[in-house]
Design a protein around this motif. Structure first.
Motif, PDB file in Angstrom:
ATOM      1  N   ASP A 125       2.119   1.675   9.808  1.00  0.00           N
ATOM      2  CA  ASP A 125       0.833   0.854   9.981  1.00  0.00           C
ATOM      3  C   ASP A 125       1.584  -0.520   9.074  1.00  0.00           C
ATOM      4  OD1 ASP A 125      -1.219   3.107   9.086  1.00  0.00           O
ATOM      5  OD2 ASP A 125      -0.911   1.987  10.838  1.00  0.00           O
ATOM      6  N   ALA A 131      -5.831   1.096   2.954  1.00  0.00           N
ATOM      7  CA  ALA A 131      -5.398  -0.086   2.771  1.00  0.00           C
ATOM      8  C   ALA A 131      -6.646  -0.936   3.151  1.00  0.00           C
ATOM      9  CB  ALA A 131      -4.176  -0.515   3.758  1.00  0.00           C
ATOM     10  N   ALA A 145      -3.164   4.890   5.237  1.00  0.00           N
ATOM     11  CA  ALA A 145      -2.160   4.201   5.802  1.00  0.00           C
ATOM     12  C   ALA A 145      -0.812   4.984   6.053  1.00  0.00           C
ATOM     13  CB  ALA A 145      -1.594   3.007   5.006  1.00  0.00           C
ATOM     14  N   VAL A 168       3.602  -0.795   3.844  1.00  0.00           N
ATOM     15  CA  VAL A 168       3.317   0.646   3.251  1.00  0.00           C
ATOM     16  C   VAL A 168       4.608   1.120   2.877  1.00  0.00           C
ATOM     17  CG1 VAL A 168       2.184   2.772   4.030  1.00  0.00           C
ATOM     18  CG2 VAL A 168       1.408   0.524   4.867  1.00  0.00           C
ATOM     19  N   GLU A 224       1.565   5.155   0.867  1.00  0.00           N
ATOM     20  CA  GLU A 224       1.382   6.062   2.325  1.00  0.00           C
ATOM     21  C   GLU A 224       0.205   6.861   1.773  1.00  0.00           C
ATOM     22  OE1 GLU A 224       4.863   8.105   3.390  1.00  0.00           O
ATOM     23  OE2 GLU A 224       4.249   8.045   5.423  1.00  0.00           O
ATOM     24  N   LEU A 249      -7.743   0.419   6.602  1.00  0.00           N
ATOM     25  CA  LEU A 249      -7.118   1.469   7.250  1.00  0.00           C
ATOM     26  C   LEU A 249      -7.318   2.776   6.387  1.00  0.00           C
ATOM     27  CD1 LEU A 249      -3.912  -0.394   8.235  1.00  0.00           C
ATOM     28  CD2 LEU A 249      -5.692  -0.247   9.535  1.00  0.00           C
ATOM     29  N   CYS A 302       0.924  -1.064  -0.036  1.00  0.00           N
ATOM     30  CA  CYS A 302      -0.045   0.029  -0.097  1.00  0.00           C
ATOM     31  C   CYS A 302       0.961   1.181   0.019  1.00  0.00           C
ATOM     32  CB  CYS A 302      -0.848   0.078   1.350  1.00  0.00           C
ATOM     33  SG  CYS A 302      -1.888   1.381   1.293  1.00  0.00           S
TER      34      CYS A 302
END
Lengths: 110, 115
Positions: A82, A18, A78, A108, A14, A75, A12
């Motif tokens: 994380d 996510a 992210a 991430v 930033e 999330l 994922c």
């Protein structure tokens, strides 16, 4: 307790959401879905849990399908912090042990 | 926010020695648990404890392990005669009993190294 199936790993960016999926097709009506994460070798950290309604807290949202055979942990934004292993666990009742599987390793990146 | 506290963070012991790992669960919690994680492997359930007795245990929790709540705040795991394969992170957890809002809360573990 019902078994769960999660992807081994996910990436994922930033700042993006996510979405971590979990299949629990054999879940029973009285089993809750719990999500935990483990950062490095720290103790597992509780994120969220639910029975059949969608749930949201300060960390994440939990979306459970109407038939309860799958769920998604979201999330919303992210961050690098994380990055962790995320575990989806079904549990029949309060007080019984959580049984951990291999989880999903979420990476991430910036 | 209340948390589960474990001591020591790292313990080194020689094979065959007894070791006691200590935990202070969250104060109003009623269920207590021990888990272990061998390096690179899954988190494994060992035992749960409620009302001063073991309520559930796994196959791993054999006669060399024992648990105790010696007073109103501590929860301990004793390994009587440690083996090399007992080297692992040991996590303590606690939870409320009543209702469905009873997630387990974990401590940050004790790293046990058996030499």
């Amino acid at each position: 307790d019902a078994k769960t199936t999660q992807p081994t790993s996910m990436d994922c960016a930033e700042g993006r959401a996510a979405n971590l999926p979990c299949n629990h097709s054999t879940i029973s009506g009285n089993e809750y879905v719990y999500w935990y994460r483990q950062i490095h070798s720290q103790g597992p950290q509780y994120i969220i849990h639910g029975l059949k309604n969608n749930e949201t807290n300060e960390m994440a949202s939990l979306i459970i399908t109407e038939d309860r055979k799958s769920s998604t942990l979201i999330l919303p934004h992210a961050t690098l912090r994380d990055t962790a292993v995320y575990y989806c666990i079904v549990r029949v009742q309060a007080g019984t042990a959580l049984i951990f599987g291999k989880g999903t390793t979420l990476s991430v990146s910036s | 926010e209340p948390e589960v506290t474990q001591t020591p963070s790292h313990q080194v012991t020689q094979m065959g020695q007894e070791v006691i790992l200590r935990c202070v669960p969250i104060s109003n919690h009623l269920y207590f648990y021990w888990y272990r994680q061998i390096l690179g492997q899954k988190v494994e359930f060992l035992v749960s404890f409620y009302n001063n007795e073991i309520s559930e245990k796994s196959e791993i929790f054999d006669d060399q392990f024992s648990v105790e709540r010696p007073d109103g705040s501590n929860f301990t795991l004793k390994i009587r005669s440690t083996k090399l394969e007992d080297s692992a992170m040991y996590f303590c957890a606690s939870s409320l009993k009543q209702g469905d809002n009873s997630p387990l809360h974990f401590g940050n573990g004790t790293r046990l190294t058996v030499t």
